[in-house]
Design a protein around this motif. Structure first.
Motif, short mmCIF file in Angstrom:
data_model
loop_
_atom_site.label_atom_id
_atom_site.label_comp_id
_atom_site.label_asym_id
_atom_site.label_seq_id
_atom_site.Cartn_x
_atom_site.Cartn_y
_atom_site.Cartn_z
N ASN A 13 0.81 -1.22 0.00
CA ASN A 13 0.00 0.00 0.00
C ASN A 13 0.84 1.27 0.00
O ASN A 13 0.57 2.22 0.72
N LEU A 14 1.88 1.27 -0.82
CA LEU A 14 2.75 2.43 -0.94
C LEU A 14 2.14 3.48 -1.86
O LEU A 14 1.25 3.17 -2.65
N LEU B 45 5.67 6.37 -6.04
CA LEU B 45 6.93 5.63 -5.98
C LEU B 45 7.05 4.74 -7.21
O LEU B 45 6.08 4.11 -7.62
N LYS B 46 8.22 4.68 -7.79
CA LYS B 46 8.44 3.90 -9.01
C LYS B 46 9.55 2.88 -8.81
O LYS B 46 10.50 3.13 -8.07
N ARG C 23 15.40 5.10 -5.57
CA ARG C 23 16.29 4.85 -4.43
C ARG C 23 15.87 5.77 -3.30
O ARG C 23 15.36 6.85 -3.51
N GLY C 24 16.08 5.29 -2.10
CA GLY C 24 15.70 6.07 -0.94
C GLY C 24 16.45 5.57 0.27
O GLY C 24 17.54 5.02 0.16
N GLU C 25 15.83 5.73 1.43
CA GLU C 25 16.46 5.33 2.67
C GLU C 25 15.44 4.58 3.52
O GLU C 25 14.27 4.94 3.55
N GLU D 185 16.71 0.31 -2.66
CA GLU D 185 16.21 0.44 -4.03
C GLU D 185 14.86 -0.24 -4.08
O GLU D 185 14.71 -1.36 -3.60
N LEU D 186 13.88 0.43 -4.65
CA LEU D 186 12.54 -0.15 -4.77
C LEU D 186 12.49 -1.09 -5.96
O LEU D 186 12.87 -0.72 -7.07
N THR D 187 12.05 -2.31 -5.72
CA THR D 187 11.82 -3.28 -6.79
C THR D 187 10.41 -3.79 -6.64
O THR D 187 9.79 -3.64 -5.58
#
Length: 72
Positions: A28-29, A33-34, A38-40, A56-58
């Motif tokens: 449920n993001l 966001l794609k 990249r984030g923290e 890293e979002l996958t």
């Protein structure tokens, strides 16, 4: 794959989170966001200490970026 509620970690030890092994899944993001962003990530320990690390979002499914062999 199974949910883990806690991961005991001795002082000074390290733990690796990676596709196919221990990893963090989020649901449920925000649709903003794609994949590949990249984030923290900040982890809060039971004693209140915190540690932040890059992430890293996958995605699970269509874009398996390094998740070959995982059973979902």
């Amino acid at each position: 794959m199974r949910k883990v509620d806690s991961l005991p970690l001795e002082s000074g030890a390290s733990m690796v989170f990676a596709p196919g092994g221990l990893h963090v899944m989020a649901f449920n993001l925000s649709p903003d966001l794609k994949t590949g962003s990249r984030g923290e990530l900040t982890v809060t320990f039971s004693d209140g200490d915190k540690i932040s690390m890059p992430l890293e979002l996958t995605t699970m499914g269509g874009d398996t970026h390094g998740m070959e062999g995982m059973q979902h």
